[in-house]
Design an enzyme around this catalytic site. Structure first.
Site, PDB file in Angstrom:
ATOM      1  N   GLN A  34       0.821  -1.216   0.000  1.00 38.42           N
ATOM      2  CA  GLN A  34       0.000   0.000   0.000  1.00 38.42           C
ATOM      3  C   GLN A  34       0.849   1.258   0.000  1.00 38.42           C
ATOM      4  O   GLN A  34       0.570   2.220   0.707  1.00 38.42           O
ATOM      5  CB  GLN A  34      -0.933  -0.007   1.220  1.00 38.42           C
ATOM      6  N   CYS A  35       1.876   1.270  -0.814  1.00 40.42           N
ATOM      7  CA  CYS A  35       2.848   2.365  -0.859  1.00 40.42           C
ATOM      8  C   CYS A  35       2.765   3.046  -2.219  1.00 40.42           C
ATOM      9  O   CYS A  35       2.382   2.432  -3.210  1.00 40.42           O
ATOM     10  CB  CYS A  35       4.245   1.762  -0.641  1.00 40.42           C
ATOM     11  N   GLY A  36       3.147   4.307  -2.260  1.00 38.32           N
ATOM     12  CA  GLY A  36       3.189   5.011  -3.543  1.00 38.32           C
ATOM     13  C   GLY A  36       4.159   4.369  -4.527  1.00 38.32           C
ATOM     14  O   GLY A  36       4.025   4.522  -5.739  1.00 38.32           O
TER      15      GLY A  36
END
Length: 161
Positions: A34-36
């Site tokens: 769930q990271c950019g």
């Protein structure tokens, strides 16, 4: 420094000896779902598929230490990687990469290749470490460095015996 001396649990629950990857060019990455930077899974998988036959292996180590961007368990993480990015390279159980609880592998990696201004701390998800065929760390790359930007370095290492 031999950073491949450890045995680490895969998402499947089985234990993988990292020594099995000696003789290969190894790219170690701390990942998060769930990271950019999560779309980098695609570039990592593309590199792996393109150069696997020549001796490249990518190793993913999920980590929840940065913004709690890897909250799921092993099954969830594996399903996410496979469904969204078709990941076929080895992905391990969640680890810590900083602090007292940091996995010994990561303590060795950061000692062998400190970051900016000598810091041993991992700054964020998708920090990358590149190892030569002898298992020596030859490069550390920031989360902002896209996997495809490592291709020339990987090809150079693959060409070396």
């Amino acid at each position: 420094m031999d950073v491949l001396k450890y045995e680490m649990p895969l998402l499947t629950g089985s234990v993988q000896s990292l020594e099995a990857f000696k003789g290969k060019v190894v790219l170690i990455v701390n990942t998060a779902s769930q990271c950019g930077f999560t779309p980098q899974f695609q570039g990592l998988e593309e590199l792996y598929k393109k150069y696997e036959d020549q001796g490249l292996v990518v190793l993913g180590f999920p980590c929840n230490q940065f913004g709690k961007q890897e909250p799921g368990g092993s099954e969830e993480i594996g399903a996410f990687c496979e469904k969204n990015y078709g990941v076929t390279f080895p992905v391990f159980e969640k680890v810590e990469v900083n602090g007292e609880g940091a996995a010994p592998l990561y303590k060795d990696l950061t000692k062998a290749a400190p970051g900016l201004m000598g810091t041993k701390k991992i700054k964020w998800n998708f920090t990358k470490f590149l190892l030569n065929r002898q298992g020596e760390v030859v490069g550390r790359y920031a989360p902002t460095t896209k996997p495809e930007e490592l291709e020339a370095s990987i090809k150079d290492l693959l060409a070396q015996s």
